[in-house]
Design an enzyme around this catalytic site. Structure first.
Site, short mmCIF file in Angstrom:
data_model
loop_
_atom_site.label_atom_id
_atom_site.label_comp_id
_atom_site.label_asym_id
_atom_site.label_seq_id
_atom_site.Cartn_x
_atom_site.Cartn_y
_atom_site.Cartn_z
CG ASP A 284 -59.14 -3.95 13.12
OD1 ASP A 284 -59.65 -5.06 13.41
OD2 ASP A 284 -59.38 -2.92 13.77
CE1 TYR A 285 -64.05 -10.16 12.39
CE2 TYR A 285 -64.66 -9.54 10.16
CZ TYR A 285 -64.79 -10.38 11.25
OH TYR A 285 -65.67 -11.43 11.21
#
Ligand code: BGC
Length: 759
Positions: A284-285
């Site tokens: 994820d980011y």
């Protein structure tokens, strides 16, 4: 060339039959490429960047993206759209790097691309898998027309805590329903053949257990037994992978002490070795870098941890890019493991057809013909109407007459900014149909007057937090008193009041957890005052989560829950309010009486001291001093303008053996005054087993249309496959014994029959 086409055809065939999860063979083109690649070039493939301009969900936005692409340091981009722009980036990759490897182009296409559908929690409330698949395939058609080939969806996290804002992005609390939705979305995005330029790779997220974040606070810790994971939280991820999803996104949260992004048990032992996943895993980011804050070491250490755990692609953080080479030199990771990760990324590009044609998704003519078409808007309108849940009916004012004199009141009644819902970065709020406009479109002969009545919230500090992505909860220049006065005038001149209230779009979604999930006080006050006029009131309630509406449920009014309905909001709300469509949605997450009951879900375990059947408090029982255990509104619940009666529930046999099948059926009759659709639900209870069973579990559902007065028999076939669960050794088994069942229009109903599974 011919043999190349032939091998592509054969591979295409294998792929379309088996999807990512089972495709075992290495792809010769990819192997040939890997042979030529340097270590740096392989590491470059593991780097995913965003040049900004889209909605950044972390503090970091990538820098010098152009130079990095040209230097072969980028495997994919996200947050860019439009064939022209993407072509420029793709040309850097193809023309300016040594090996000319094209980029993956990702995006968050969560509930529609430009044609925004209802938020996923709303879509799931339709219980209509064909419709959900259709919305995903339209999203794919539009996104790919705009140059995207890889989607960061579906989000399949089971969520049982409505404080968590991201409950809006998933399909609610149930693994059986969640798995069906996950399959439908993967099929919708990926279609039959990924080289078809109207399809894109689906990403199952957030792997794993992100929806179980402690206290409903975003990104928070998860500590959960394996038995609970396997039975209650993991099934939708597995269903999406079995349906062929091409990629998986690791989640932000820590799982039993190790963050998902660096969790080898999760990303390798479970995902690869046990489930046979063959696609690629993206973080994820900046979740890789965030492992530093989790306490897992410095950037080099967490990057090595992630790679060794089985992460293939690093989103935004550039930990892989900046440290992996050093870690190879120091013997902390092997080049072989980097090759494996690069292979997975390259295979995805191959399967998309990007090696054959890097510009496959960059047809400049497509946006005009494929995006936000009338046909797509029609589906958005239909999907929204089917996602609405009628929570309460008071008297018989619904459906409204098309010539009624309506006072349309509320801060969400004539508001474009809040119709799309959370995570609609590619939608345009200004294209949405506000409720006022929709009512006028559908009932041009109705007399409709509008007043805002209240602010979404009067709390300026809260409003500021909600307005991060644009004005969502602006505080009016007029004072609350003036707004209210205007509303009461409007109300007094009308026959019927329709009050559109609830949450602004950014009151749910990422980093939008709430500890108080009631309707904001400014609007509660408006509702109380409107009721005092004595006119009939219909609440049209918007939210991205289950709300606590205990006070409103006690009031003499009707409530239609419409979530955030998407680009066709107003038209869909009007279709339902005026009876062109009879509401058929059912809740997919429990609505609590109070925040104190959370987590609350229907498939709970029994205690040794259950609450008395009366619901009355008893000392030394599992109950509260100040509340019943039962929720305000249960899973599966939703009313209709008509009434449905269930009768004659039965099993075709009292016994079931390992190779057999029984049919459980019931007759459903529309006994009311309108045609309508009903979601018929089958629940089972395994009375005795080696790990404590839930009190009931959804095991089947069908949505049927019944004309006024019509009856239909609805069948569910059950074999031992449907009765399996993960035992204490995590073996997937069924156990003989007695099962109870009922078929109903909600999860609350007594059991009406039993059958026995034989040894
Ligand atoms: C979210 C993901 C999303 C990613 C990229 C993250 O903050 O958790 O769901 O796909 O950002 O935009």
């Amino acid at each position: 060339m011919k043999s190349r086409i032939l091998s592509i055809l054969i591979l295409g065939l294998i792929f379309s039959i088996s999807g990512f999860a089972q495709s075992q063979d290495k792809i010769p083109e990819v192997e040939a490429l890997l042979e030529k690649m340097t270590l740096e070039e392989k590491i470059g493939q593991l780097n995913l960047l965003t040049p900004g301009g889209g909605v950044a969900t972390g503090a970091v936005v990538s820098k010098n993206v152009e130079d990095k692409i040209k230097a072969g340091k980028v495997g994919g981009l996200f947050g860019v759209s439009g064939p022209e722009k993407i072509r420029i980036a793709q040309e850097y990759a193809v023309n300016d790097t040594r090996l000319g490897i094209p980029l993956l182009i990702g995006s968050d296409v969560i509930h529609g691309y430009r044609t925004t559908f209802p938020i996923p929690l709303g879509l799931s409330s339709s219980w209509d898998m064909d419709l959900i698949q259709k919305t995903a395939s339209i999203a794919a058609k539009e996104a790919t027309a705009d140059g995207i080939n890889w989607n960061f969806s579906p989000m399949v996290d089971i969520a049982r805590d409505p404080r968590w804002g991201r409950i809006a992005e998933g399909a609610g609390e149930d693994p059986f329903l969640g798995s069906a939705v996950a399959r439908a979305m993967v099929k919708g995005y990926q279609g039959e053949d990924l080289t078809n330029p109207a399809t894109m790779i689906a990403t199952v997220k957030h792997f794993a257990l992100y929806g179980a974040a402690e206290a409903g606070r975003d990104y928070n810790t998860v500590d959960m037994s394996r038995v609970k994971m396997f039975n209650e939280y993991l099934p939708p991820y597995k269903a999406a992978i079995d349906a062929g999803a091409g990629s998986v996104m690791s989640s932000f949260n820590d799982i039993n002490g190790i963050p998902a992004t660096g969790n080898k048990w999760l990303l390798t032992d479970l995902l690869r070795d046990r489930w046979g996943f063959e696609g690629f895993v993206v973080s994820d980011y900046t979740s890789l870098n965030e492992m530093i804050a989790h306490g897992m070491g410095d950037l080099q250490a967490v990057s090595a941890l992630a790679l060794n755990a089985g992460l293939d692609m690093d989103m935004v953080g550039e930990g892989f890019l900046s440290t992996l080479k050093k870690s190879v030199e120091e013997g902390k990771v092997s080049e072989e493991d980097i090759t494996v990760a690069a292979r997975r990324v390259l295979e995805a590009k191959y399967k998309l057809g990007l090696f054959e044609d890097p510009y496959l998704y960059l047809d400049e003519n497509r946006p005009e013909s494929d995006i936000l078409t009338e046909a797509h808007r029609e589906v958005a309108r239909k999907a929204a109407a089917r996602s609405f849940v009628l929570l309460k009916k008071e008297g018989s004012i619904l459906p409204l007459k098309k010539n009624a004199k309506i006072g349309l009141i509320g801060p969400l009644a004539n508001n474009k900014n809040n119709m799309l819902g959370t995570w609609a970065p590619t939608g345009d709020p200004q294209l949405s149909v506000p409720i006022l406009q929709g009512l006028k479109n559908v009932a041009p002969n109705a007399e409709i007057t509008y007043a805002k009545g209240a602010n979404i919230t009067d709390d300026a500090e809260l409003a500021e937090k909600i307005n991060v992505f644009g004005p969502r909860a602006e505080i009016d220049k007029k004072s609350p008193e003036v707004l209210l006065k205007e509303a009461l005038q409007t109300a007094n001149n009308a026959e019927i009041i329709v009050a559109v209230v609830g949450e602004a779009t950014e009151m749910s979604g990422e980093a939008a957890s709430r500890t108080d999930i009631t309707i904001p006080e400014s609007q509660k006050k408006l509702i109380r005052e409107l009721l005092k006029t004595g006119k009939p009131v219909v609440l049209v309630l918007m939210s991205g989560r289950p709300l606590v509406i205990s006070e409103e449920m006690e009031m003499p009014l009707s409530i239609l829950q419409v979530w955030h309905p998407g680009v066709e909001a107003g038209n869909a709300v009007a279709d339902v309010l005026f009876g062109d469509y009879n509401p058929s949605g059912k809740l997919t997450a429990t609505w609590p009486r109070s925040v104190g009951q959370i987590p609350i879900y229907y498939a709970e375990k029994n205690t040794g001291r259950p609450e008395p059947a009366s619901g009355e408090f008893e000392k030394f029982k599992s109950n509260y001093l100040d509340s019943p255990n039962s929720p305000l509104l249960p899973f599966g619940y939703g009313l209709s303008y008509t009434e449905f009666e269930y009768s004659d529930a039965k099993a075709s046999s009292n016994t079931l053996n390992e190779n057999g099948e029984i049919t459980i059926s019931a007759t459903v009759t529309n006994t009311g005054e309108f045609d309508g659709e009903e979601v018929v639900q089958l629940y089972l209870h395994d009375k005795v087993r080696s790990i404590t069973p839930p009190v009931k579990e959804l095991k089947g559902f069908k949505k049927i249309l019944l004309k006024k007065g019509e009856s239909k028999t609805v069948d569910f076939k059950i074999s031992v496959e449907d009765l399996k669960f993960y035992n204490a050794n995590l073996e997937y088994v069924f156990e003989p014994g007695e099962f109870e069942f009922f078929i109903a229009g909600s999860s609350v109903h007594p059991f009406t029959g039993t059958f026995t599974v034989e040894e």
